[in-house]
Design an enzyme around this catalytic site. Structure first.
Site, PDB file in Angstrom:
ATOM      1  CD  GLU A  48      -2.988   0.526   2.394  1.00  0.00           C
ATOM      2  OE1 GLU A  48      -3.256   1.605   2.932  1.00  0.00           O
ATOM      3  OE2 GLU A  48      -3.303  -0.584   2.879  1.00  0.00           O
ATOM      4  CG  ASP A  59      -4.197   8.700   7.772  1.00  0.00           C
ATOM      5  OD1 ASP A  59      -4.203   7.465   7.983  1.00  0.00           O
ATOM      6  OD2 ASP A  59      -4.255   9.198   6.639  1.00  0.00           O
ATOM      7  CE1 TYR A 173      -7.917  -0.752   6.415  1.00  0.00           C
ATOM      8  CE2 TYR A 173      -6.678  -0.411   4.392  1.00  0.00           C
ATOM      9  CZ  TYR A 173      -6.770  -0.339   5.771  1.00  0.00           C
ATOM     10  OH  TYR A 173      -5.708   0.146   6.494  1.00  0.00           O
TER      11      TYR A 173
END
Lengths: 257, 406
Positions: A48, A59, A173
């Site tokens: 990734e 994040d 995911y």
């Protein structure tokens, strides 16, 4: 079949969950990034590649800082395309780009996805794009020949799971925790969520967010087909250490029992 | 008391192409839940009565629509009115929104509220309603703003809120908003995010607009009393994210073109659009996504968000609400920009002419009104939305004026 599909099956054949390392492209420098990524590829099934972004609202601090440092060092979208090209020359393993949507809009979806696909990218992960929010963007990625990966979370309802897997072509995911990216000491029980997702799709399910080492990787591998690890690797890099031994340890721990 | 219903957004939260929900999947159920709760509450007589009671007796509404005789004479054109949002409790229009959202939070059973703040006005407003309703409040504020607005940090703490300093990115409002969203992603099950402007993912731009619409609805009613007409010829309001402007505009924006007043949003031109140091998202930006919404935005060719600049911290935001973005494209409203210097001159002008110190944000609207009022006929009516009071800016203005005179 696609490289992504083959990678999950290959790992499964070896009795493992697929190992998916994440690094921020261009961090700490373009050269050092390529060197580290190449070394990590030895222990990886898929890779990734994080596009540095000024406002990564999904994040935690580790990936934020890596992205800020890469941007300060002058890393541009066109540089990341070249990094993909270099990595593609070095490996046949699937390469996925993780990017927020604004860099895609800024280039225009066709040009953005087309340029990355041409450089050898296999798929794209869009953490701030619920796929039903912008069908045209998803179509543009798929038309460029990229597989599309979206996130599901512990808060996802069955309705949301159905909607998201319908536009998923690579793997699902799964976010392990209600929260942002970052290494954690332990994970919550993942099986109820993974079971709910598997009820709606046959695609591989990878677990990410919070994977910090052997213990959390083992826990994820027990229920999922893949294990994504990012912040823990970047944490090693930030401390001036080699992240490869950690990834090797995670690979050993990711046995499917 | 009622909350008006408008033709936009559509059922997908879009104003033309703008708006939407570009957010981590973790938040999607919470946004759906908020939208459903709000759609029910907006027609719930008990909720509306509770909101109305607090707006009247706590915030001090209705705010006056004041005929500015001295400005009118000085400019020699249109009859100038000031909508006095500066007289609300906490000194700005922000309380219209925070009271409404805090009441929704309480109805949804959320005990913890979070918010972003730039200069601290929205943060103080959230801390205020959290104290009122006994909610736990956490306010995110950029390190740069914490340094510049020490007094507002202390005000929030006095009100019982926790202020968390944000050190990522540019350390200003944009990064405080990122951090508030990250907190919400992490604590979404028990936390309500009180967003301060008409930005963010759907339903926030709609929710904040509806709650701020009290401004425009009162203008219509008060103008009828004062002038015998419900619609002014021109409304001028400052635009950062755009909440005070949308509150003044929206009740008029969906009138047929011939009956609609000229709606003028004034962005911050900072040191001038050519300098690159400004906050004019519509005037000099391009379309993109920030904080979950498609809008006009300041970003570079790679989509990296650019820092905004304005002498007014409340306008110092690199994006502008999706409904304003749509108004701009559709010609429903016009958007202009005035510089820091023009705003500072207007700050002093209004202080001297009417004895009213405007917030630096509102001074942008005054500065633009000064340019157009003289060109209007004497029977035309121009309303300036005076969104906040200037006490908070006095130290900053003193610093700038002192520096110039020495």
């Amino acid at each position: 079949m696609s490289r992504i599909h083959d990678a999950f099956h290959g790992a499964r054949a070896e009795g493992r969950a697929a190992v998916v390392p994440y690094l921020t492209a261009g961090y700490p420098s373009p050269e050092a990034y390529l060197e580290t990524a190449t070394r990590l590829l030895e222990f990886a099934d898929l890779m990734e590649i994080g596009l540095p972004y000024s406002d990564p609202l999904g994040d935690g601090p580790t990936i934020q800082r890596a992205g800020e440092a890469a941007l300060r060092a002058g890393v541009r979208t066109s540089d990341v395309i070249e990094m993909v090209r270099v990595l593609r020359e070095r490996t046949d393993k699937p390469l996925l780009l993780m990017t927020y949507v604004n860099p895609v809009f800024a280039w225009g979806a066709e040009r953005f996805f087309g340029s990355f696909a041409e450089a050898g990218l296999d798929g794209v992960i869009l953490p701030d794009l619920p796929p039903d929010e912008d069908e045209a963007l998803v179509d543009a990625a798929q038309d460029a020949g990229l597989e599309t990966v979206f996130l599901l979370a512990p808060t996802s309802t069955d309705d949301r799971i159905r909607t998201v897997v319908a536009r998923t072509t690579g793997f699902v995911y799964t976010v392990s925790v209600t929260g942002v990216t970052g290494a954690r000491d332990r994970l919550p029980d993942l099986s109820p969520l993974v079971r709910r997702i598997r009820a709606h799709t046959d695609r591989p399910v990878a677990v990410g967010f919070g994977i910090s080492g052997a213990e959390t990787a083992r826990q994820a591998a027990r229920v999922a087909d893949g294990v994504v690890v990012g912040s823990a690797l970047l944490g090693r890099l930030a401390a001036g250490e080699d992240p490869a031994p950690l990834l090797a340890e995670i690979r050993r721990a990711a046995r499917v029992e | 008391m009622y909350l008006p219903e408008y033709p936009l957004p559509d059922e997908r939260g879009r104003y033309g192409p703008y708006g939407g929900r570009y957010v981590p999947e973790t938040l999607m159920p919470a946004l759906e839940e908020l939208e459903a709760a709000y759609r029910e509450l907006r027609r719930d007589p008990d909720f509306l009565a509770e909101l109305d009671d607090h707006l009247r007796h706590y915030a001090g509404r209705p705010s006056p629509l004041y005929f500015a005789r001295n400005l009118t004479e000085a400019w020699g054109g249109a009859r100038v009115y000031l909508k006095r949002e500066d007289l609300n409790h906490t000194g700005a229009h922000k309380i219209n929104n925070t009271l409404g959202q805090a009441l929704i939070a309480r109805r949804m059973g959320k005990r913890r509220v979070i918010a972003e703040t730039g200069a601290g006005q929205h943060g103080v407003s959230v801390a205020t309603v959290a104290a009122l309703f006994g909610l736990e409040a956490v306010i995110y504020m950029g390190a740069e703003d914490v340094r510049r607005q020490e007094l507002n940090v202390f005000r929030m703490e006095l009100l019982g809120a926790e202020v968390r300093t944000v050190t990522s990115g540019t350390r200003t409002l944009k990064d405080a908003t990122n951090e508030a969203i990250r907190d919400w992603v992490t604590h979404v099950e028990d936390t309500f995010y009180i967003l301060g402007s008409v930005v963010g993912p759907h339903p926030y731009p709609m929710l904040v607009r509806d709650l701020q619409s009290v401004i425009g609805l009162e203008i219509a009613r008060q103008l009828e009393e004062a002038e015998g007409r419900r619609t002014p010829d021109v409304i001028v309001a400052a635009v950062g994210g755009g909440s005070n402007a949308i509150g003044a505009f929206a009740p008029f924006a969906y009138l047929p073109a011939g009956k609609r007043p000229r709606l003028i949003g004034v962005e911050a031109a900072g040191e001038g659009l050519a300098s690159g140091r400004h906050a004019a998202s519509i005037g000099a930006g391009k379309r993109g996504v920030l904080h979950g919404s498609y809008m006009y935005l300041l970003h570079d060719e790679d989509g990296q968000i650019l820092p905004a600049h304005s002498v007014s911290a409340g306008l110092d935001y690199p994006g502008v609400g999706p409904e304003h973005s749509h108004y701009a494209d559709a010609g429903v409203a016009e958007y202009a920009a005035v510089t820091d210097d023009e705003a500072l001159a207007a700050f002093q002008l209004l202080s001297r002419a009417e004895g009213i110190l405007p917030a630096l944000e509102s001074a942008h609207a005054v500065a633009y009104a000064a340019k157009i009022a003289p060109q209007l006929a004497r029977d035309e009516v121009l309303v300036i939305n005076l969104s906040g009071r200037g006490d908070k800016d006095v130290t900053e203005v003193m610093r700038i004026m002192g520096k110039e005179s020495r």
